[in-house]
Design an enzyme around this catalytic site. Structure first.
Site, PDB file in Angstrom:
ATOM      1  N   LYS A 221       0.864  -1.189   0.000  1.00 37.93           N
ATOM      2  CA  LYS A 221       0.000   0.000   0.000  1.00 37.93           C
ATOM      3  C   LYS A 221       0.890   1.225   0.000  1.00 37.93           C
ATOM      4  CE  LYS A 221      -4.510   0.972   0.284  1.00 37.93           C
ATOM      5  NZ  LYS A 221      -5.674   0.175  -0.123  1.00 37.93           N
TER       6      LYS A 221
HETATM    7  P1  NAD Z   1     -13.199   7.639  -2.631  1.00 36.96           P
HETATM    8  O1  NAD Z   1     -12.191   8.684  -2.443  1.00 36.96           O
HETATM    9  O2  NAD Z   1     -13.719   7.380  -4.022  1.00 36.96           O
HETATM   10  O3  NAD Z   1     -14.481   7.929  -1.698  1.00 36.96           O
HETATM   11  C1  NAD Z   1     -14.376   8.091  -0.312  1.00 36.96           C
HETATM   12  C2  NAD Z   1     -15.737   8.523   0.196  1.00 36.96           C
HETATM   13  O4  NAD Z   1     -15.711   8.538   1.627  1.00 36.96           O
HETATM   14  C3  NAD Z   1     -16.131   9.927  -0.239  1.00 36.96           C
HETATM   15  O5  NAD Z   1     -17.511   9.951  -0.538  1.00 36.96           O
HETATM   16  C4  NAD Z   1     -15.867  10.776   1.009  1.00 36.96           C
HETATM   17  O6  NAD Z   1     -16.699  11.908   1.079  1.00 36.96           O
HETATM   18  C5  NAD Z   1     -16.215   9.777   2.093  1.00 36.96           C
HETATM   19  N1  NAD Z   1     -15.604  10.089   3.382  1.00 36.96           N
HETATM   20  C6  NAD Z   1     -14.350  10.481   3.651  1.00 36.96           C
HETATM   21  N2  NAD Z   1     -14.186  10.702   4.970  1.00 36.96           N
HETATM   22  C7  NAD Z   1     -15.380  10.420   5.539  1.00 36.96           C
HETATM   23  C8  NAD Z   1     -15.867  10.460   6.870  1.00 36.96           C
HETATM   24  N3  NAD Z   1     -15.077  10.805   7.874  1.00 36.96           N
HETATM   25  N4  NAD Z   1     -17.165  10.103   7.087  1.00 36.96           N
HETATM   26  C9  NAD Z   1     -17.972   9.750   6.082  1.00 36.96           C
HETATM   27  N5  NAD Z   1     -17.564   9.699   4.802  1.00 36.96           N
HETATM   28  C10 NAD Z   1     -16.299  10.037   4.528  1.00 36.96           C
HETATM   29  O7  NAD Z   1     -12.577   6.302  -1.980  1.00 36.96           O
HETATM   30  P2  NAD Z   1     -12.945   4.785  -2.331  1.00 36.96           P
HETATM   31  O8  NAD Z   1     -12.027   4.316  -3.391  1.00 36.96           O
HETATM   32  O9  NAD Z   1     -14.425   4.660  -2.506  1.00 36.96           O
HETATM   33  O10 NAD Z   1     -12.479   4.058  -0.980  1.00 36.96           O
HETATM   34  C11 NAD Z   1     -13.326   3.975   0.161  1.00 36.96           C
HETATM   35  C12 NAD Z   1     -12.846   2.831   1.043  1.00 36.96           C
HETATM   36  O11 NAD Z   1     -12.836   1.622   0.294  1.00 36.96           O
HETATM   37  C13 NAD Z   1     -11.428   2.979   1.597  1.00 36.96           C
HETATM   38  O12 NAD Z   1     -11.365   2.359   2.861  1.00 36.96           O
HETATM   39  C14 NAD Z   1     -10.607   2.164   0.609  1.00 36.96           C
HETATM   40  O13 NAD Z   1      -9.387   1.710   1.176  1.00 36.96           O
HETATM   41  C15 NAD Z   1     -11.556   1.032   0.337  1.00 36.96           C
HETATM   42  N6  NAD Z   1     -11.300   0.304  -0.902  1.00 36.96           N
HETATM   43  C16 NAD Z   1     -11.275   0.933  -2.104  1.00 36.96           C
HETATM   44  C17 NAD Z   1     -11.065   0.183  -3.257  1.00 36.96           C
HETATM   45  C18 NAD Z   1     -11.121   0.780  -4.628  1.00 36.96           C
HETATM   46  O14 NAD Z   1     -11.016   0.032  -5.607  1.00 36.96           O
HETATM   47  N7  NAD Z   1     -11.307   2.081  -4.784  1.00 36.96           N
HETATM   48  C19 NAD Z   1     -10.836  -1.195  -3.159  1.00 36.96           C
HETATM   49  C20 NAD Z   1     -10.882  -1.805  -1.908  1.00 36.96           C
HETATM   50  C21 NAD Z   1     -11.113  -1.039  -0.779  1.00 36.96           C
END
Ligand code: NAD
Length: 428
Positions: free
Chosen positions: A117
């Site tokens: 990561k």
């Molecule tokens: P992103 O940046 O597209 O979206 C993040 C979202 O979370 C946004 O809507 C933001 O407003 C919201 N957010 C941020 N802080 C917050 C808070 N304190 N309270 C409520 N909402 C909040 O990110 P993503 O890619 O959707 O990732 C989200 C989660 O999923 C992370 O934990 C990431 O590690 C995990 N994840 C992502 C992927 C991927 O392919 N993108 C894969 C596996 C896991």
């Protein structure tokens, strides 16, 4: 259970944070590992940590410095694989834990990768497009010495996207002197990205959500779903649940919390969020003033899809959902896990629930190596099959051993990683 862990000298006790959560999860699985427990220490130490200074010239001529990280937690089963996060709260502890969860996730769904990561401690929303590009390129150059298509393959995470991946791929390629599309996944389609990758994590959350609902006798049509985080993962999962007939009764992002008993119009909310950078101000739902009220929303399925350590001993008791689908990485602390387990809540752990992203990243990497690209239908079919099989295997093991789905997933994953470690033996 709370064991005292040896804190690495490069983390202060105050910083143990998400890494401490991960260590506790490893402690919980260790009694189930039989003779492989001899090797478990290897999972408690990242293989390699790189901390880099990322200086850029701001648009106003000043110089800014950001702290960047790339952690390769384990490479026993293959090259490192895991996203890159741009967020003001990124810490080494967080990146270490996220890298470790990638090791577990990749092994749990049996894709041939280790875990890695990366991240930069920055609020990217305060940078211009040009500043963001210069920061991404400098960061990529700094970590260039340890990444590569057969060494460690970054991907998008919070606040990073296809565009950032294109800059990373170009910077790495410029350093190498040849185009290396396989160095990152989650790229634009025109640069060797895969169809279906953008939606893959949310789709995987939806697929395992349907499997979990079936086990609990819950019909997705009419099921009430609450989603925290409306980005790549939460936004797409919400849309797929809504398309399947579920009602999205609550959505929270970093600014606002919205509720609507009859179900929020997700395409309309997505259009609003794209236009305004947040769900705040959307007229088709009621806003809750107190953010923590999100956890009390009456729903059947709760999808934490924002950041880690959101469900804690402080709010777990207030949760009314019967299923929690961990779209985010590490959203539930071990203490909250216990409370929810005692309440009979079914938690589908992150290492399975959000593994759809890395699964299609794997497809992207395979397609890049063979320069032969699959249709979206093929990708979604293969993704769905892998997610269902992984869920079924973990469900069965959980029943056999009478453990939680998280412990079962960790047993499967740690066994795969440690068996590989044992067979390879220690070098030299
Ligand atoms: P992103 O940046 O597209 O979206 C993040 C979202 O979370 C946004 O809507 C933001 O407003 C919201 N957010 C941020 N802080 C917050 C808070 N304190 N309270 C409520 N909402 C909040 O990110 P993503 O890619 O959707 O990732 C989200 C989660 O999923 C992370 O934990 C990431 O590690 C995990 N994840 C992502 C992927 C991927 O392919 N993108 C894969 C596996 C896991």
């Amino acid at each position: 259970m709370s064991t005292q862990h040896e804190i690495p000298s490069y983390l202060t006790p105050h910083e143990i944070g998400p890494w401490g959560v991960y260590l506790e999860q490893i402690d919980r699985v260790t009694p189930h590992l039989g003779s492989l427990a001899r090797w478990v220490e290897t999972l408690k130490r990242p293989k390699r940590i790189l901390v880099v200074d990322v200086p850029i010239e701001r648009d106003d001529g000043t110089i800014a410095h950001f702290e960047g990280y790339r952690v390769q937690h384990n490479t026993s089963r293959g090259p490192g694989k895991g996203g890159v996060r741009f967020h003001q709260d990124v810490t080494l502890s967080e990146v270490m834990a996220l890298a470790a969860w990638m090791t577990i996730k990749n092994a749990a769904v049996n894709v041939p990768y280790g875990g890695a990561k990366g991240g930069i401690r920055v609020n990217p929303k305060l940078l211009s497009e040009g500043e963001l590009m210069r920061m991404t390129r400098r960061y990529t150059s700094e970590i260039n010495i340890i990444i590569g298509p057969t060494k460690d393959i970054p991907a998008p995470d919070v606040n990073t996207n296809e565009k950032v991946m294109a800059w990373m791929m170009d910077t790495y390629s410029m350093n190498q002197g040849s185009t290396a599309s396989g160095v990152v996944t989650g790229k634009p389609i025109s640069l060797g990205g895969s169809l279906g990758r953008h939606e893959a994590t949310g789709r995987g959350v939806f697929v395992v959500g349907c499997e979990a609902a079936a086990k609990r006798g819950l019909d997705i049509r009419g099921a009430r779903v609450a989603v925290q985080g409306f980005g790549n993962v939460g936004g797409i999962a919400a849309r797929l649940f809504a398309e399947a007939g579920a009602r999205i009764v609550a959505v929270q992002d970093h600014v606002a919390t919205l509720v609507r008993e009859g179900g929020i119009d997700i395409p309309a909310l997505q259009a609003h969020s794209s236009a305004h950078g947040s769900i705040e101000g959307f007229s088709g739902a009621d806003a809750l003033k107190e953010r923590s009220q999100f956890w009390e929303v009456d729903c059947d399925i709760m999808v934490p899809a924002a950041l880690e350590q959101q469900i804690t001993a402080d709010n777990a008791n207030r949760i009314r959902a019967s299923i929690i689908l961990e779209g985010a990485n590490g959203p539930t602390t071990p203490a909250a896990d216990d409370i929810l387990h005692d309440k009979g809540v079914l938690i589908v752990p992150d290492v399975i629930a959000n593994a759809g992203g890395v699964t299609v990243s794997y497809f992207e990497w395979v397609q890049d190596f063979s320069s032969f690209f699959w249709t979206e239908e093929e990708i979604n079919l293969r993704l769905t099959r892998i997610m269902r099989e992984a869920f079924a295997a973990i469900w069965q093991l959980a029943e056999e051993k009478q453990v939680s789905l998280r412990t079962a997933a960790f047993i499967v994953a740690c066994t795969r990683v440690l068996r590989a470690r044992e067979m390879r033996g220690l070098y030299p």
